[in-house]
Design a protein around this motif. Structure first.
Motif, short mmCIF file in Angstrom:
data_model
loop_
_atom_site.label_atom_id
_atom_site.label_comp_id
_atom_site.label_asym_id
_atom_site.label_seq_id
_atom_site.Cartn_x
_atom_site.Cartn_y
_atom_site.Cartn_z
N GLY A 72 -42.70 -4.12 32.27
CA GLY A 72 -40.81 -4.51 32.38
C GLY A 72 -40.29 -5.75 31.46
O GLY A 72 -40.82 -6.38 30.69
N VAL A 73 -39.30 -4.82 31.38
CA VAL A 73 -38.36 -5.72 30.05
C VAL A 73 -36.97 -6.46 30.47
O VAL A 73 -36.18 -5.76 31.27
N LEU A 74 -37.03 -7.28 30.75
CA LEU A 74 -36.28 -8.75 31.47
C LEU A 74 -34.99 -8.65 30.71
O LEU A 74 -35.14 -7.81 29.43
N ASP A 75 -33.40 -8.46 31.28
CA ASP A 75 -32.62 -8.52 30.48
C ASP A 75 -32.62 -10.18 30.11
O ASP A 75 -33.12 -10.88 30.15
N ASN A 76 -31.32 -10.23 28.48
CA ASN A 76 -31.33 -11.76 27.72
C ASN A 76 -30.85 -12.34 28.46
O ASN A 76 -30.24 -12.22 29.83
N GLU A 77 -31.33 -13.57 28.30
CA GLU A 77 -31.07 -15.19 29.40
C GLU A 77 -31.31 -16.49 28.11
O GLU A 77 -31.87 -16.20 26.86
N ARG A 78 -30.38 -17.41 28.83
CA ARG A 78 -30.67 -18.30 27.94
C ARG A 78 -31.63 -19.55 28.42
O ARG A 78 -31.77 -19.89 29.59
N GLN A 79 -32.44 -19.60 27.46
CA GLN A 79 -34.18 -19.97 28.19
C GLN A 79 -34.33 -21.82 28.11
O GLN A 79 -34.15 -22.50 29.08
N LYS A 80 -33.86 -22.61 26.92
CA LYS A 80 -33.82 -23.28 26.31
C LYS A 80 -32.79 -24.00 26.56
O LYS A 80 -32.49 -25.25 26.48
N SER A 81 -31.40 -23.67 25.87
CA SER A 81 -30.47 -23.78 25.60
C SER A 81 -29.22 -22.84 25.35
O SER A 81 -29.56 -21.34 25.45
N ILE A 82 -27.99 -23.16 26.10
CA ILE A 82 -26.91 -22.60 25.97
C ILE A 82 -26.27 -21.79 24.99
O ILE A 82 -25.92 -20.50 24.73
N ARG A 139 -35.60 -13.12 42.80
CA ARG A 139 -34.82 -12.70 44.12
C ARG A 139 -33.99 -13.81 44.22
O ARG A 139 -32.84 -14.18 44.02
N ILE A 140 -34.52 -14.77 43.39
CA ILE A 140 -33.73 -16.70 43.63
C ILE A 140 -32.71 -16.59 42.65
O ILE A 140 -32.04 -16.55 42.19
N PHE A 141 -33.17 -16.45 41.09
CA PHE A 141 -32.41 -16.02 40.21
C PHE A 141 -31.53 -14.82 40.18
O PHE A 141 -30.76 -15.08 39.37
N GLY A 142 -31.82 -14.08 40.31
CA GLY A 142 -30.85 -12.67 40.06
C GLY A 142 -31.34 -12.02 38.85
O GLY A 142 -30.05 -11.26 37.89
N PHE A 143 -32.89 -12.30 37.97
CA PHE A 143 -33.09 -11.25 36.84
C PHE A 143 -32.68 -10.23 36.69
O PHE A 143 -33.09 -9.51 37.33
N LYS A 144 -32.33 -9.73 35.89
CA LYS A 144 -31.62 -8.59 35.38
C LYS A 144 -32.91 -7.41 34.86
O LYS A 144 -33.16 -8.61 33.98
N MET A 145 -33.41 -5.99 35.11
CA MET A 145 -34.12 -5.52 34.29
C MET A 145 -33.60 -4.05 33.63
O MET A 145 -32.59 -3.81 33.60
N LEU A 146 -34.02 -4.65 32.03
CA LEU A 146 -33.17 -3.23 31.19
C LEU A 146 -34.39 -2.17 31.37
O LEU A 146 -34.28 -1.11 31.28
N ALA A 147 -35.73 -2.75 31.60
CA ALA A 147 -36.71 -1.14 31.37
C ALA A 147 -37.41 -1.76 32.84
O ALA A 147 -37.98 -2.75 32.49
N GLY A 148 -39.11 -0.88 33.26
CA GLY A 148 -39.41 -1.14 34.49
C GLY A 148 -39.26 -1.80 35.44
O GLY A 148 -38.29 -1.74 35.80
N ARG A 149 -40.52 -2.61 36.16
CA ARG A 149 -40.32 -3.70 37.43
C ARG A 149 -40.94 -4.71 36.70
O ARG A 149 -41.11 -5.52 36.09
N PHE A 150 -39.88 -5.66 37.83
CA PHE A 150 -40.33 -7.38 37.96
C PHE A 150 -41.92 -7.06 38.65
O PHE A 150 -42.09 -6.11 39.47
#
Length: 536
Positions: A321-331, A259-270
């Protein structure tokens, strides 16, 4: 940056050499008279070198003051991962090295023109007495070559600066995969012995999270072992799956993090509040991990529902669940394999309990200005544990800004270097052409008296400037292409040999150079023939 500073130093040295060549050419008759009266060559060279050292010493004192003032500006651009002391103080080692370079610059810039001046034939200088006498024409060609070298080196710095600025622009438009606005982040680092023998999740983190959520203006609060792009607590997990060894990032999070970061899900749930110590252990993965573990490599979503690890003895963990891609350690880096597990399911008997609970990041989404919330957050941190009283608190926007790191620092410094190089180059070109117009005043007046149009004289000077600019730009493009290899590791989304950047830098240099040449050219076109013919 060291190479850029060296190039700027060379440009400045070339510019000073150019000015002193013009000065020695003007003093050619005076030097010849001294030689005729018995002054030795070494004596004349020594006098001119001392004059240059006096000027260099004055410039060094001024430069040291400017450097100390500039340190204050550098503080706001320093990446958090560079442990540099940027307090305004004098480092004797650096100051000594700079003084040595100043001395070297002074000797090179003054001794060479002085040696050329004393080697000129005395008889010719005394006989003619003209500013063009002796080696004047030779000096003029040499000065033109030095200006061409300045133009080439300036273009190199401008091109590299352009590449880094385009990199920063591209990085700022990379989709991160999460929101960064209105998020406050506190780094919680707990000594491992502080909660020894206790369930730190239930003793510290969960009560702290409840207090944070009750703060006025806080929309959601959550815990994460390391927020995206953070530089705090990195956990690497190595698993053996399907006969292969897989290395993945491991993050322990609370359910409200989505809810804070608004991560999107590709499949399943968080992860949710229903995932507790008594429920089935679950995890969420990202596409990079799913591609390594999914039965169908072309369908990462097929990983949902698979068992892949035991959180506790005889308690297998399932992927939900599977999260959408995100930049983790470096943009600038694509997503790496990652697994996220629920903090609520962490107990002392979990296989990753100890490494995953030593430090956490508290993230809060707020509708209030973040600066207003910091004092209240510090109060609850101090009440939770004395070790958290001095916890680092920042915003997610600041973390993203800091993640640009070396690229941003290098880009800002090269803006200064490139701007200084451009100014020096323009000054050198202007100085040379102004000197040429002064030297040729008699000739220009004669041309006008014989019927030459003033537009022709304007074109005469501008043509000379254009020739030097074109030769310098051609040489500079070659240097820029070679120097692109040095900064290749800093670039993102742009080639080291980007044609648009080179074209833009060349166009800027040409336009600036022609604008600088226009003033001497206009002066040449406005020469009064009567005054010029009466002049010696």
């Amino acid at each position: 940056l060291l190479a850029a500073a060296g190039v700027l130093w060379l440009i400045a040295s070339v510019n000073v050499t150019n000015l002193l060549l013009a000065r020695t050419t003007k003093q050619q008759r005076e030097i010849a008279v001294r030689g005729a009266l018995g002054a030795g060559r070494w004596c004349i060279v020594q006098q001119m070198t001392v004059e240059g050292l006096v000027l260099s010493t004055a410039a060094a004192v001024l430069g040291a003051g400017l450097a100390l003032a500039g340190i204050g500006l550098a503080k706001s651009f320093r990446p958090v991962h560079l442990n540099l002391d940027l307090s305004p103080h004098i480092n004797l080692t650096i100051l000594g090295a700079l003084c040595l370079l100043t001395l070297l610059s002074a000797v090179l810039s003054t001794a060479w023109p002085a040696l050329l001046a004393v080697r000129a034939p005395i008889e010719a200088s005394l006989r003619q007495g003209s500013l063009q006498a002796g080696t004047g024409q030779k000096h003029h060609r040499l000065r033109g070559a030095l200006v061409v070298a300045e133009i080439a080196m300036s273009l190199t710095l401008l091109a590299v600066c352009g590449l880094l600025l385009r990199t920063i622009y591209t990085l700022r438009h990379v989709p991160l995969g999460y929101r960064t606005d209105h998020i406050l982040v506190a780094n919680l680092n707990i000594p491992s012995f502080r909660f020894s023998g206790q369930d730190i999740a239930q003793s510290l983190y969960m009560p702290l999270l409840e207090k944070a959520q009750r703060l006025h203006g806080v929309e959601a609060a959550g815990l994460m072992s390391e927020v995206p792009l953070g530089q705090t607590f990195n956990i690497n997990l190595t698993l053996r799956m399907n006969g292969n060894e897989i290395s993945t990032l491991l993050k322990v999070v609370s359910p409200d993090i989505q809810r804070i970061f608004g991560f999107k899900m590709l499949a399943g749930r968080f992860l949710s509040n229903q995932d507790t110590t008594t429920s089935q252990p679950v995890a969420v993965v990202n596409p990079a991990f799913a591609r390594l573990y999914a039965p169908n490599k072309h369908d990462p979503q097929s990983v949902v529902g698979l068992k892949f690890w035991n959180l506790r003895k005889n308690q297998p963990m399932y992927i939900i669940g599977v999260l959408d891609n995100e930049r983790q350690k470096s943009i600038s880096q694509s997503s790496q394999p990652e697994v996220e597990v629920c903090l609520c399911q962490m107990t002392p008997d979990s296989s990753i309990y100890r490494p995953s609970t030593i430090a956490m990041d508290l993230a809060m989404r707020t509708g209030r200005p973040t600066a207003e919330l910091i004092p209240e957050l510090r109060d609850i941190l101090r009440q939770a544990s004395p070790e958290l009283a001095n916890a680092t608190i920042t915003t997610m926007d600041r973390i993203v800004e800091d993640s640009y790191g070396s690229q941003r620092l290098a880009a800002h410094l090269l803006e200064i270097f490139g701007g200084a190089a451009l100014l020096l180059c323009i000054a050198g070109l202007y100085g040379l052409l102004a000197y040429v117009v002064t030297q040729r005043t008699h000739e220009l007046g004669l041309r006008i008296a014989l019927g030459a149009q003033r537009a022709n004289l304007l074109w005469l000077v501008m043509r000379q400037a254009a020739a030097m600019l074109l030769v310098g730009v051609a040489a500079g493009i070659g240097l820029a292409l070679a120097s692109g290899r040095i900064v290749r590791g800093f670039l993102y989304g742009v080639s080291a040999h980007d044609g648009w950047t080179l074209t833009g830098a060349a166009a800027l240099l040409l336009a600036s150079g022609l604008a600088a040449a226009y003033i001497p050219a206009r002066r040449a076109a406005s020469v009064d023939p009567m005054e010029a013919l009466r002049a010696e």
